[in-house]
Design an enzyme around this catalytic site. Sequence first.
Site, PDB file in Angstrom:
ATOM      1  N   GLY A  71     -19.750  11.479 -65.188  1.00 19.24           N
ATOM      2  CA  GLY A  71     -18.361  10.882 -65.358  1.00 19.24           C
ATOM      3  C   GLY A  71     -17.191  11.381 -64.839  1.00 19.24           C
ATOM      4  N   THR A  72     -17.290  12.950 -64.879  1.00 14.48           N
ATOM      5  CA  THR A  72     -16.317  13.862 -64.526  1.00 14.48           C
ATOM      6  C   THR A  72     -16.115  13.943 -63.098  1.00 14.48           C
ATOM      7  OG1 THR A  72     -16.605  15.340 -66.519  1.00 14.48           O
ATOM      8  CG2 THR A  72     -15.545  16.285 -64.443  1.00 14.48           C
ATOM      9  N   ASN A 147     -13.298   7.181 -76.131  1.00 13.89           N
ATOM     10  CA  ASN A 147     -14.628   8.024 -76.556  1.00 13.89           C
ATOM     11  C   ASN A 147     -14.374   8.277 -78.063  1.00 13.89           C
ATOM     12  OD1 ASN A 147     -12.660   9.274 -74.896  1.00 13.89           O
ATOM     13  ND2 ASN A 147     -13.719  11.013 -75.612  1.00 13.89           N
ATOM     14  N   GLN A 175     -18.004   5.533 -71.486  1.00  8.88           N
ATOM     15  CA  GLN A 175     -18.179   5.164 -73.186  1.00  8.88           C
ATOM     16  C   GLN A 175     -18.339   3.807 -73.149  1.00  8.88           C
ATOM     17  OE1 GLN A 175     -18.737   7.168 -75.353  1.00  8.88           O
ATOM     18  NE2 GLN A 175     -18.106   9.157 -74.701  1.00  8.88           N
ATOM     19  N   SER A 195     -21.740   7.348 -66.363  1.00  7.15           N
ATOM     20  CA  SER A 195     -22.399   8.616 -66.580  1.00  7.15           C
ATOM     21  C   SER A 195     -23.803   8.272 -67.389  1.00  7.15           C
ATOM     22  CB  SER A 195     -21.679   9.546 -67.637  1.00  7.15           C
ATOM     23  OG  SER A 195     -22.344  10.779 -67.609  1.00  7.15           O
ATOM     24  N   HIS A 197     -25.999  10.286 -69.279  1.00  8.02           N
ATOM     25  CA  HIS A 197     -26.225  10.900 -70.477  1.00  8.02           C
ATOM     26  C   HIS A 197     -25.425  10.311 -71.623  1.00  8.02           C
ATOM     27  CE1 HIS A 197     -22.855  13.610 -71.612  1.00  8.02           C
ATOM     28  NE2 HIS A 197     -22.406  13.415 -70.292  1.00  8.02           N
ATOM     29  N   THR A 233     -27.950  16.606 -51.218  1.00 12.28           N
ATOM     30  CA  THR A 233     -29.304  15.744 -51.321  1.00 12.28           C
ATOM     31  C   THR A 233     -29.102  15.247 -52.727  1.00 12.28           C
ATOM     32  OG1 THR A 233     -30.153  17.876 -50.143  1.00 12.28           O
ATOM     33  CG2 THR A 233     -31.824  16.685 -51.471  1.00 12.28           C
ATOM     34  N   CYS A 326     -16.260  16.697 -76.103  1.00 19.63           N
ATOM     35  CA  CYS A 326     -15.964  17.396 -75.019  1.00 19.63           C
ATOM     36  C   CYS A 326     -14.925  18.473 -75.022  1.00 19.63           C
ATOM     37  CB  CYS A 326     -15.658  16.323 -73.588  1.00 19.63           C
ATOM     38  SG  CYS A 326     -16.623  15.207 -73.409  1.00 19.63           S
TER      39      CYS A 326
HETATM   40  N1  PLP Z   1     -15.130   9.939 -69.678  1.00 19.39           N
HETATM   41  C1  PLP Z   1     -15.276   9.750 -70.777  1.00 19.39           C
HETATM   42  C2  PLP Z   1     -14.476   8.564 -71.457  1.00 19.39           C
HETATM   43  C3  PLP Z   1     -16.161  10.558 -71.436  1.00 19.39           C
HETATM   44  O1  PLP Z   1     -16.217  10.494 -72.889  1.00 19.39           O
HETATM   45  C4  PLP Z   1     -16.677  11.786 -70.831  1.00 19.39           C
HETATM   46  C5  PLP Z   1     -17.580  12.469 -71.691  1.00 19.39           C
HETATM   47  O2  PLP Z   1     -17.460  12.658 -72.773  1.00 19.39           O
HETATM   48  C6  PLP Z   1     -16.438  11.719 -69.570  1.00 19.39           C
HETATM   49  C7  PLP Z   1     -15.701  11.074 -68.866  1.00 19.39           C
HETATM   50  C8  PLP Z   1     -17.080  12.926 -68.622  1.00 19.39           C
HETATM   51  O3  PLP Z   1     -18.501  12.488 -68.476  1.00 19.39           O
HETATM   52  P1  PLP Z   1     -19.528  13.565 -68.052  1.00 19.39           P
HETATM   53  O4  PLP Z   1     -19.926  14.307 -69.209  1.00 19.39           O
HETATM   54  O5  PLP Z   1     -20.785  12.847 -67.540  1.00 19.39           O
HETATM   55  O6  PLP Z   1     -19.045  14.515 -66.756  1.00 19.39           O
END
Ligand code: PLP
Length: 390
Positions: A71-72, A147, A175, A195, A197, A233, A326
């Site tokens: 996600g990041t 989130n 989310q 994402s 996970h 890769t 986070c």
């Molecule tokens: N965006 C949202 C709304 C999230 O809740 C999160 C992680 O908590 C992220 C982005 C970041 O995702 P990642 O952990 O895969 O970098």
Amino acid sequence: MTRVYMDANATTPLLPEVVESMRPYWMEHFGNASSIHHEGQHARAAVDRARETLATLFNCSAAEVVFNSGGTEGDNTAIFGLLRPGDHFITTSIEHSAILRAADRMAQHGVVTTFIDPAASGLIDSADILHAIRPQTRLISVMLANNETGVLQPVEEIGKIARAASAYFHIDAVQGAGKVKLDVRRFGCHLCSVSAHKMHGPKGTGALFVRRGTPIEPLLVGGSHERRRRAGTENVPGIVGLAKAAELAMHSLEDETIGQLAALRDRLEVGILALSGTGVNGAWDGDKPVPRVANTTNIWFGQLEGEAHVIALDLKGVSVSGGSACHSGATEPSHVLLAMGLDKTRARASLRFSLLKTATEAEVDYVLKVVPEVVEHLRTLSPVAAGTLA
Ligand code: PLP
């Protein structure tokens, strides 16, 4: 000791099917998907199949899926990849830090950002987005589901506004994926981050939908992977695991799972709200419920401090989060709850319960037994109750 994990919005465990799908790609099918020999072609075929699955998740074509690290990276790519000095960017004050900090960085490069605040319900008013549009507006980024509160934002309406303004539209669906149906065509977005996970897939793997023709500059350059949109890769086991998690998530949306999850969350919420001095953050607009994902509730507990509460529940075997996971370790109250108008004390007194899709009645029963005990105990000790908290 019984352990109940109710912090699914922080991360989720891999499902057994996901582990099994990934297993061969660590050893016997270890090839580099760019190699032309047998091993490479085996890996390439797995990545291609995974791309088809993600295309189904997004409702886009396979060529519009870019695999990445999560996600990041997807959020950063949307911002760093599209915005240039002089551009105007519209986002909300309740986004994840992957958006907010990226906007801060772009401020140093001559990009002006307008941050739209939500209503007390946690909902963004699309009219506020409309009013913020300027001739220089190049990108709008709004999350699908928050989130911390689980509130679902009106992305379809915002997509129409972006289209009328000829602005690009990015959705952080990290989310939302697996909890509500994604449809990038209906949403009208150009970019959409997910994402693995957060939906029972592996950490460090994700995907970005990039609508055909969107002029995104890659964050990573090097090889010609992912049609030159993301060098490096391919993480074949991770990509295979992401696809399996996405496939299972799509099934869960079609069977009873999500409906049952919402019923469990509601039972938990009603049970906790029976305690005096508690309330739900967001989710209600007066006496009207606002749309939110099935697994999340964010509750304030008067006279309590969230961090002590999280630790006390942990000692009783219940894992929840105060504010966004986070930001764990940070002492500042949640920026999301503050933006919704909560004062600092109430924001600090709030907990997020986010249920896994595998949650059970017995787990909810256990939490409903433990929470009142912990609340009663902490309230007898609370410096907030004693009026000694600064
Ligand atoms: N965006 C949202 C709304 C999230 O809740 C999160 C992680 O908590 C992220 C982005 C970041 O995702 P990642 O952990 O895969 O970098």
